[in-house]
Design a protein around this motif. Structure first.
Motif, PDB file in Angstrom:
ATOM      1  N   LEU A  10     128.962  81.663 118.531  1.00 12.43           N
ATOM      2  CA  LEU A  10     128.287  82.348 117.441  1.00 12.43           C
ATOM      3  C   LEU A  10     128.081  81.415 116.249  1.00 12.43           C
ATOM      4  O   LEU A  10     126.990  81.367 115.663  1.00 12.43           O
ATOM      5  CB  LEU A  10     129.099  83.575 117.016  1.00 12.43           C
ATOM      6  N   MET A  11     129.101  80.652 115.899  1.00 16.62           N
ATOM      7  CA  MET A  11     128.990  79.720 114.772  1.00 16.62           C
ATOM      8  C   MET A  11     127.970  78.618 115.065  1.00 16.62           C
ATOM      9  O   MET A  11     127.185  78.236 114.196  1.00 16.62           O
ATOM     10  CB  MET A  11     130.356  79.094 114.456  1.00 16.62           C
ATOM     11  N   TYR A  12     127.975  78.119 116.280  1.00 15.07           N
ATOM     12  CA  TYR A  12     127.010  77.098 116.673  1.00 15.07           C
ATOM     13  C   TYR A  12     125.594  77.659 116.583  1.00 15.07           C
ATOM     14  O   TYR A  12     124.692  77.016 116.039  1.00 15.07           O
ATOM     15  CB  TYR A  12     127.310  76.628 118.103  1.00 15.07           C
ATOM     16  N   GLY A  13     125.378  78.842 117.100  1.00 18.79           N
ATOM     17  CA  GLY A  13     124.059  79.467 117.056  1.00 18.79           C
ATOM     18  C   GLY A  13     123.579  79.722 115.641  1.00 18.79           C
ATOM     19  O   GLY A  13     122.411  79.519 115.321  1.00 18.79           O
ATOM     20  N   LEU A  14     124.480  80.167 114.773  1.00 13.86           N
ATOM     21  CA  LEU A  14     124.103  80.420 113.384  1.00 13.86           C
ATOM     22  C   LEU A  14     123.730  79.149 112.643  1.00 13.86           C
ATOM     23  O   LEU A  14     122.727  79.105 111.931  1.00 13.86           O
ATOM     24  CB  LEU A  14     125.246  81.134 112.650  1.00 13.86           C
ATOM     25  N   THR A  15     124.528  78.096 112.796  1.00  7.90           N
ATOM     26  CA  THR A  15     124.229  76.862 112.065  1.00  7.90           C
ATOM     27  C   THR A  15     122.951  76.200 112.572  1.00  7.90           C
ATOM     28  O   THR A  15     122.124  75.760 111.768  1.00  7.90           O
ATOM     29  CB  THR A  15     125.400  75.874 112.139  1.00  7.90           C
ATOM     30  N   ILE A  16     122.768  76.149 113.879  1.00 10.32           N
ATOM     31  CA  ILE A  16     121.532  75.576 114.422  1.00 10.32           C
ATOM     32  C   ILE A  16     120.343  76.443 114.041  1.00 10.32           C
ATOM     33  O   ILE A  16     119.274  75.941 113.697  1.00 10.32           O
ATOM     34  CB  ILE A  16     121.632  75.417 115.956  1.00 10.32           C
ATOM     35  N   THR A  20     117.150  75.206 111.806  1.00  8.61           N
ATOM     36  CA  THR A  20     115.816  75.310 112.404  1.00  8.61           C
ATOM     37  C   THR A  20     114.881  76.099 111.500  1.00  8.61           C
ATOM     38  O   THR A  20     113.722  75.710 111.309  1.00  8.61           O
ATOM     39  CB  THR A  20     115.907  75.977 113.788  1.00  8.61           C
ATOM     40  N   ILE A  21     115.359  77.186 110.935  1.00  8.93           N
ATOM     41  CA  ILE A  21     114.528  77.992 110.041  1.00  8.93           C
ATOM     42  C   ILE A  21     114.162  77.224 108.779  1.00  8.93           C
ATOM     43  O   ILE A  21     113.013  77.242 108.335  1.00  8.93           O
ATOM     44  CB  ILE A  21     115.242  79.317 109.701  1.00  8.93           C
ATOM     45  N   ILE A  22     115.126  76.512 108.210  1.00 12.44           N
ATOM     46  CA  ILE A  22     114.849  75.706 107.017  1.00 12.44           C
ATOM     47  C   ILE A  22     113.819  74.624 107.331  1.00 12.44           C
ATOM     48  O   ILE A  22     112.868  74.411 106.561  1.00 12.44           O
ATOM     49  CB  ILE A  22     116.147  75.090 106.463  1.00 12.44           C
ATOM     50  N   SER A  23     113.965  73.949 108.461  1.00 11.27           N
ATOM     51  CA  SER A  23     113.011  72.908 108.849  1.00 11.27           C
ATOM     52  C   SER A  23     111.619  73.494 109.050  1.00 11.27           C
ATOM     53  O   SER A  23     110.619  72.892 108.643  1.00 11.27           O
ATOM     54  CB  SER A  23     113.465  72.218 110.131  1.00 11.27           C
ATOM     55  N   PHE A  24     111.539  74.658 109.677  1.00 13.23           N
ATOM     56  CA  PHE A  24     110.247  75.304 109.894  1.00 13.23           C
ATOM     57  C   PHE A  24     109.554  75.603 108.572  1.00 13.23           C
ATOM     58  O   PHE A  24     108.370  75.308 108.395  1.00 13.23           O
ATOM     59  CB  PHE A  24     110.445  76.596 110.698  1.00 13.23           C
ATOM     60  N   PHE A  25     110.287  76.180 107.627  1.00 15.18           N
ATOM     61  CA  PHE A  25     109.678  76.503 106.343  1.00 15.18           C
ATOM     62  C   PHE A  25     109.289  75.247 105.568  1.00 15.18           C
ATOM     63  O   PHE A  25     108.299  75.255 104.834  1.00 15.18           O
ATOM     64  CB  PHE A  25     110.606  77.389 105.507  1.00 15.18           C
ATOM     65  N   MET A  26     110.051  74.174 105.718  1.00 15.72           N
ATOM     66  CA  MET A  26     109.675  72.926 105.053  1.00 15.72           C
ATOM     67  C   MET A  26     108.353  72.395 105.597  1.00 15.72           C
ATOM     68  O   MET A  26     107.498  71.943 104.834  1.00 15.72           O
ATOM     69  CB  MET A  26     110.780  71.882 105.227  1.00 15.72           C
ATOM     70  N   ASP A  32     103.419  67.490 102.130  1.00 15.24           N
ATOM     71  CA  ASP A  32     103.454  66.313 103.002  1.00 15.24           C
ATOM     72  C   ASP A  32     103.939  66.617 104.415  1.00 15.24           C
ATOM     73  O   ASP A  32     104.031  65.733 105.252  1.00 15.24           O
ATOM     74  CB  ASP A  32     104.315  65.211 102.391  1.00 15.24           C
ATOM     75  N   LYS A  33     104.275  67.874 104.715  1.00 17.17           N
ATOM     76  CA  LYS A  33     104.673  68.347 106.051  1.00 17.17           C
ATOM     77  C   LYS A  33     105.915  67.656 106.604  1.00 17.17           C
ATOM     78  O   LYS A  33     106.086  67.527 107.803  1.00 17.17           O
ATOM     79  CB  LYS A  33     103.520  68.205 107.062  1.00 17.17           C
ATOM     80  N   ARG A  34     106.809  67.201 105.726  1.00 19.57           N
ATOM     81  CA  ARG A  34     108.045  66.564 106.173  1.00 19.57           C
ATOM     82  C   ARG A  34     109.129  67.601 106.384  1.00 19.57           C
ATOM     83  O   ARG A  34     109.273  68.534 105.621  1.00 19.57           O
ATOM     84  CB  ARG A  34     108.511  65.546 105.144  1.00 19.57           C
ATOM     85  N   SER A  35     109.919  67.405 107.422  1.00 19.03           N
ATOM     86  CA  SER A  35     111.019  68.304 107.749  1.00 19.03           C
ATOM     87  C   SER A  35     112.340  67.618 107.399  1.00 19.03           C
ATOM     88  O   SER A  35     112.355  66.513 106.863  1.00 19.03           O
ATOM     89  CB  SER A  35     110.958  68.637 109.234  1.00 19.03           C
ATOM     90  N   LEU A  36     113.454  68.283 107.718  1.00 17.55           N
ATOM     91  CA  LEU A  36     114.763  67.704 107.409  1.00 17.55           C
ATOM     92  C   LEU A  36     114.980  66.379 108.121  1.00 17.55           C
ATOM     93  O   LEU A  36     115.462  65.419 107.523  1.00 17.55           O
ATOM     94  CB  LEU A  36     115.873  68.686 107.809  1.00 17.55           C
ATOM     95  N   HIS A  37     114.615  66.303 109.407  1.00 19.70           N
ATOM     96  CA  HIS A  37     114.855  65.061 110.134  1.00 19.70           C
ATOM     97  C   HIS A  37     113.959  63.935 109.627  1.00 19.70           C
ATOM     98  O   HIS A  37     114.342  62.776 109.664  1.00 19.70           O
ATOM     99  CB  HIS A  37     114.681  65.274 111.644  1.00 19.70           C
TER     100      HIS A  37
END
Length: 61
Positions: A10-16, A20-26, A32-37
């Protein structure tokens, strides 16, 4: 025994999921369409094809 498997999963799923949601919104809302990575690696997004110069003014002396 079930909690030993369920809680870490559950913790792994929540953090990933959150990352993923933050990267998508970025990608969707940043100009400039840059994500976290991209930010962590120091890379940028380009739309030019390989071998094609995207900004010709950048290479003019």
């Amino acid at each position: 025994m079930v909690l030993r498997i369920f809680i870490p999963g559950l913790m792994y799923g929540l953090t990933i999921g959150i990352v993923t949601i933050i990267s998508f919104f970025m990608v969707v809302f940043r100009k400039d369409k840059r994500s976290l990575h991209d930010m962590m690696a120091g890379t940028y997004v380009t739309y030019s094809k390989p071998g094609e110069i995207e900004d010709k003014q950048a290479f003019v002396d």
